[in-house]
Scaffold this motif. Structure first.
Motif, PDB file in Angstrom:
ATOM      1  N   ASN A   1     -22.506 -22.767 -51.373  1.00  0.00           N
ATOM      2  CA  ASN A   1     -23.161 -23.892 -50.720  1.00  0.00           C
ATOM      3  C   ASN A   1     -22.101 -24.569 -49.850  1.00  0.00           C
ATOM      4  N   ASN A   2     -22.219 -24.376 -48.558  1.00  0.00           N
ATOM      5  CA  ASN A   2     -21.145 -24.774 -47.630  1.00  0.00           C
ATOM      6  C   ASN A   2     -21.550 -25.993 -46.795  1.00  0.00           C
ATOM      7  N   LYS A   3     -20.550 -26.723 -46.319  1.00  0.00           N
ATOM      8  CA  LYS A   3     -20.722 -27.901 -45.443  1.00  0.00           C
ATOM      9  C   LYS A   3     -21.332 -29.087 -46.192  1.00  0.00           C
ATOM     10  N   LEU A   4     -20.817 -29.340 -47.371  1.00  0.00           N
ATOM     11  CA  LEU A   4     -21.327 -30.465 -48.161  1.00  0.00           C
ATOM     12  C   LEU A   4     -20.670 -31.772 -47.725  1.00  0.00           C
TER      13      LEU A   4
ATOM     14  N   GLY B   1     -25.977 -14.352 -44.865  1.00  0.00           N
ATOM     15  CA  GLY B   1     -26.558 -15.691 -44.713  1.00  0.00           C
ATOM     16  C   GLY B   1     -27.001 -15.911 -43.282  1.00  0.00           C
ATOM     17  N   LYS B   2     -27.676 -17.021 -43.082  1.00  0.00           N
ATOM     18  CA  LYS B   2     -28.219 -17.349 -41.765  1.00  0.00           C
ATOM     19  C   LYS B   2     -27.079 -17.608 -40.771  1.00  0.00           C
ATOM     20  N   GLY B   3     -27.346 -17.396 -39.504  1.00  0.00           N
ATOM     21  CA  GLY B   3     -26.337 -17.667 -38.480  1.00  0.00           C
ATOM     22  C   GLY B   3     -25.884 -19.123 -38.536  1.00  0.00           C
ATOM     23  N   GLY B   4     -24.594 -19.354 -38.444  1.00  0.00           N
ATOM     24  CA  GLY B   4     -24.063 -20.711 -38.359  1.00  0.00           C
ATOM     25  C   GLY B   4     -23.756 -21.383 -39.687  1.00  0.00           C
ATOM     26  N   VAL B   5     -24.118 -20.748 -40.810  1.00  0.00           N
ATOM     27  CA  VAL B   5     -23.889 -21.413 -42.100  1.00  0.00           C
ATOM     28  C   VAL B   5     -22.413 -21.398 -42.525  1.00  0.00           C
ATOM     29  N   GLY B   6     -21.642 -20.481 -41.909  1.00  0.00           N
ATOM     30  CA  GLY B   6     -20.220 -20.403 -42.250  1.00  0.00           C
ATOM     31  C   GLY B   6     -19.817 -19.084 -42.908  1.00  0.00           C
ATOM     32  N   LYS B   7     -20.552 -18.014 -42.607  1.00  0.00           N
ATOM     33  CA  LYS B   7     -20.189 -16.695 -43.163  1.00  0.00           C
ATOM     34  C   LYS B   7     -18.786 -16.295 -42.724  1.00  0.00           C
ATOM     35  N   SER B   8     -18.581 -16.329 -41.392  1.00  0.00           N
ATOM     36  CA  SER B   8     -17.288 -15.857 -40.881  1.00  0.00           C
ATOM     37  C   SER B   8     -16.159 -16.736 -41.405  1.00  0.00           C
ATOM     38  N   THR B   9     -16.399 -18.038 -41.438  1.00  0.00           N
ATOM     39  CA  THR B   9     -15.358 -18.962 -41.888  1.00  0.00           C
ATOM     40  C   THR B   9     -15.011 -18.729 -43.360  1.00  0.00           C
ATOM     41  N   THR B  10     -16.043 -18.642 -44.202  1.00  0.00           N
ATOM     42  CA  THR B  10     -15.762 -18.457 -45.633  1.00  0.00           C
ATOM     43  C   THR B  10     -15.227 -17.042 -45.910  1.00  0.00           C
TER      44      THR B  10
ATOM     45  N   ILE C   1     -18.475 -25.927 -51.066  1.00  0.00           N
ATOM     46  CA  ILE C   1     -17.394 -26.205 -50.106  1.00  0.00           C
ATOM     47  C   ILE C   1     -17.765 -27.409 -49.249  1.00  0.00           C
ATOM     48  N   GLU C   2     -16.842 -28.349 -49.194  1.00  0.00           N
ATOM     49  CA  GLU C   2     -17.064 -29.569 -48.405  1.00  0.00           C
ATOM     50  C   GLU C   2     -16.998 -29.258 -46.909  1.00  0.00           C
ATOM     51  N   LEU C   3     -17.692 -30.071 -46.164  1.00  0.00           N
ATOM     52  CA  LEU C   3     -17.515 -30.011 -44.719  1.00  0.00           C
ATOM     53  C   LEU C   3     -16.165 -30.656 -44.429  1.00  0.00           C
ATOM     54  N   SER C   4     -15.313 -29.902 -43.801  1.00  0.00           N
ATOM     55  CA  SER C   4     -13.973 -30.427 -43.554  1.00  0.00           C
ATOM     56  C   SER C   4     -13.792 -30.617 -42.052  1.00  0.00           C
ATOM     57  N   LYS C   5     -13.168 -31.694 -41.668  1.00  0.00           N
ATOM     58  CA  LYS C   5     -13.019 -31.938 -40.233  1.00  0.00           C
ATOM     59  C   LYS C   5     -11.921 -31.073 -39.631  1.00  0.00           C
ATOM     60  N   ILE C   6     -10.937 -30.808 -40.449  1.00  0.00           N
ATOM     61  CA  ILE C   6      -9.821 -30.024 -39.921  1.00  0.00           C
ATOM     62  C   ILE C   6      -9.820 -28.660 -40.588  1.00  0.00           C
ATOM     63  N   LEU C   7     -10.797 -27.890 -40.178  1.00  0.00           N
ATOM     64  CA  LEU C   7     -10.982 -26.630 -40.877  1.00  0.00           C
ATOM     65  C   LEU C   7      -9.956 -25.582 -40.472  1.00  0.00           C
ATOM     66  N   LEU C   8      -9.950 -25.278 -39.207  1.00  0.00           N
ATOM     67  CA  LEU C   8      -9.115 -24.178 -38.745  1.00  0.00           C
ATOM     68  C   LEU C   8      -8.291 -24.674 -37.583  1.00  0.00           C
TER      69      LEU C   8
ATOM     70  N   HIS D   1     -18.775 -11.737 -32.295  1.00  0.00           N
ATOM     71  CA  HIS D   1     -17.563 -11.859 -33.111  1.00  0.00           C
ATOM     72  C   HIS D   1     -16.877 -13.192 -32.928  1.00  0.00           C
ATOM     73  N   ASN D   2     -16.303 -13.720 -33.992  1.00  0.00           N
ATOM     74  CA  ASN D   2     -15.364 -14.819 -33.801  1.00  0.00           C
ATOM     75  C   ASN D   2     -14.184 -14.751 -34.755  1.00  0.00           C
ATOM     76  N   LEU D   3     -14.001 -13.560 -35.344  1.00  0.00           N
ATOM     77  CA  LEU D   3     -12.883 -13.384 -36.274  1.00  0.00           C
ATOM     78  C   LEU D   3     -11.548 -13.642 -35.578  1.00  0.00           C
TER      79      LEU D   3
HETATM   80  N1  LIG Z   1     -16.778 -25.942 -44.551  1.00  0.00           N
HETATM   81  C1  LIG Z   1     -16.815 -26.148 -43.236  1.00  0.00           C
HETATM   82  N2  LIG Z   1     -16.352 -27.298 -42.703  1.00  0.00           N
HETATM   83  C2  LIG Z   1     -16.394 -27.527 -41.384  1.00  0.00           C
HETATM   84  N3  LIG Z   1     -16.861 -26.681 -40.484  1.00  0.00           N
HETATM   85  C3  LIG Z   1     -17.336 -25.504 -40.925  1.00  0.00           C
HETATM   86  C4  LIG Z   1     -17.320 -25.174 -42.320  1.00  0.00           C
HETATM   87  N4  LIG Z   1     -17.847 -23.927 -42.447  1.00  0.00           N
HETATM   88  C5  LIG Z   1     -18.162 -23.512 -41.202  1.00  0.00           C
HETATM   89  N5  LIG Z   1     -17.847 -24.461 -40.289  1.00  0.00           N
HETATM   90  C6  LIG Z   1     -18.059 -24.412 -38.831  1.00  0.00           C
HETATM   91  O1  LIG Z   1     -19.435 -24.063 -38.600  1.00  0.00           O
HETATM   92  C7  LIG Z   1     -19.543 -23.226 -37.464  1.00  0.00           C
HETATM   93  C8  LIG Z   1     -20.238 -21.911 -37.839  1.00  0.00           C
HETATM   94  O2  LIG Z   1     -19.421 -21.222 -38.765  1.00  0.00           O
HETATM   95  P1  LIG Z   1     -19.316 -19.634 -38.767  1.00  0.00           P
HETATM   96  O3  LIG Z   1     -18.370 -19.275 -39.854  1.00  0.00           O
HETATM   97  O4  LIG Z   1     -19.039 -19.120 -37.402  1.00  0.00           O
HETATM   98  O5  LIG Z   1     -20.816 -19.282 -39.178  1.00  0.00           O
HETATM   99  P2  LIG Z   1     -21.548 -17.855 -39.248  1.00  0.00           P
HETATM  100  O6  LIG Z   1     -20.494 -16.809 -39.291  1.00  0.00           O
HETATM  101  O7  LIG Z   1     -22.349 -17.929 -40.501  1.00  0.00           O
HETATM  102  O8  LIG Z   1     -22.416 -17.784 -38.038  1.00  0.00           O
HETATM  103  C9  LIG Z   1     -18.145 -23.012 -36.943  1.00  0.00           C
HETATM  104  O9  LIG Z   1     -17.904 -23.926 -35.920  1.00  0.00           O
HETATM  105  C10 LIG Z   1     -17.266 -23.312 -38.151  1.00  0.00           C
HETATM  106  O10 LIG Z   1     -15.991 -23.770 -37.793  1.00  0.00           O
END
Ligand SMILES: Nc1ncnc2c1ncn2[C@@H]1O[C@H](COP(=O)(O)OP(=O)(O)O)[C@@H](O)[C@H]1O
Ligand SMILES: [Mg+2]
Length: 308
Positions: free
Chosen positions: A252-255, A8-17, A282-289, A40-42
């Motif tokens: 579909n992330n950050k809803l 997926g595109k940069g910033g969409v939440g690949k690493s997070t999901t 997946i909802e946009l969550s304020k307290i993700l990690l 990296h941000n793992l």
């Molecule tokens: N579901 C979510 N809710 C809140 N923040 C999210 C969510 N998914 C990703 N983020 C935030 O979005 C930013 C980019 O996510 P990241 O996983 O690094 O994206 P990618 O790996 O696609 O570049 C990070 O700050 C991450 O914490």
């Protein structure tokens, strides 16, 4: 062993999901998550520092960040050493010069990444799941395309090499026995190191291609409810289709409440492009990690379907 690629595109939440999926799966199986993205941000996500090699995060979960620069250098060094043994006449050339030019050759990063994926799949086959968090779309599509491209090249090179050997054989027959000062070049296919090496490469790339196309390899596409991420996802879907790599899950992330209409629109468009593929939201969550060991994530824990 199952292999997942989060794309997926940069910033969409690949690493997070990918991280949340790895965490989810590690409750019931052994999981290795590998970041292939140069940015990296793992380590940050899991709140640990990952140096060389695998880092054990919990009983069933291991993390690795691939250093692309180091990998490219190692790849080149290894290839150069194979070159100098297989093609003995190259010893007369200056391999160091060759090496320093090759360093800038297009495609080296892609080959280095692919070699690293192949090595991971081979060496870490005792994991139940290997999750790859991929680099930006362009690079990902290029390294996924490599097995096919390479097989085409190698098969052509094998043909050419066989023609060379046939010509050598003809010369050998015409000339008859040589004097002891003359070198006899190999003309039998079974003696020729170059042909052996080409055949070995052909075999390896076919095996890798089969693994990537197999049903245990699953490409997952993460996107957000916005037009830019939709457009890039559509290009990725198209690219994957051309490569014959099936897409198995859309996320579909950050809803949010506010982007609900856009989310629906983007999903409809994605359905049109990708067809009937499983979809997770997946909802946009304020307290993700919170980055502390063991308190991973107030994120949905069932991203990956239970049957996978
Ligand atoms: N579901 C979510 N809710 C809140 N923040 C999210 C969510 N998914 C990703 N983020 C935030 O979005 C930013 C980019 O996510 P990241 O996983 O690094 O994206 P990618 O790996 O696609 O570049 C990070 O700050 C991450 O914490
Ligand atoms: Mg990332």
């Amino acid at each position: 062993m199952k292999i997942f690629f989060f794309t997926g595109k940069g910033g969409v939440g690949k690493s997070t999901t990918a991280a949340a999926s790895a965490w989810q799966l590690s409750h019931k199986a052994r999981v290795l998550i590998v970041s292939l993205d140069p940015a990296h941000n793992l380590g940050d996500i899991f709140g640990v520092s990952i140096r060389n090699g695998k880092k054990k995060f919990s009983k069933n979960l291991y993390l690795r960040e691939v250093n692309l620069q180091k990998l490219s250098r190692e790849y080149l060094e290894q290839e150069t050493s194979v070159l100098s043994t297989t093609y003995s006449y190259l010893k007369t050339l200056n391999l160091d010069t060759y090496f320093s030019i090759l360093k800038y050759s297009p495609g080296i990063e892609e080959y280095a990444l692919l070699t690293s994926i192949e090595k991971t799949i081979r060496d870490d086959a005792d994991f139940d799941y290997i999750i790859f968090d991929t680099p930006p779309t362009g690079l990902t599509l290029r390294f996924l395309a490599l097995p096919k491209v390479t097989i085409t090249w190698i098969e052509r090179l094998i043909q050419i090499r066989r023609q060379i050997l046939e010509k050598r054989y003809t010369i050998h027959r015409i000339r008859g026995t040589l004097s002891s000062e003359e070198t006899i070049l190999d003309y039998k296919e079974e003696d020729d190191n170059i042909l052996k090496r080409l055949r070995k490469l052909d075999e390896n790339y076919h095996a890798l291609d089969e693994t990537l196309r197999g049903s245990d390899c699953r490409v997952i596409l993460v996107f957000n409810p916005d037009i830019l991420s939709l457009r890039e996802s559509q290009r990725l879907v198209e690219g994957l289709r051309e490569l014959g790599l099936p897409l198995r899950l859309l996320i579909n992330n950050k809803l949010t409440e506010a982007n609900r209409d856009m989310a629906r629109h983007v999903e409809e468009q994605m359905k049109k492009s990708a067809g009937d593929v499983l979809l997770e939201r997946i909802e946009l969550s304020k307290i993700l990690l919170d980055g502390k060991k063991g308190t991973l994530y107030d994120i949905r824990e069932n991203i990956i379907p239970g049957s996978w």
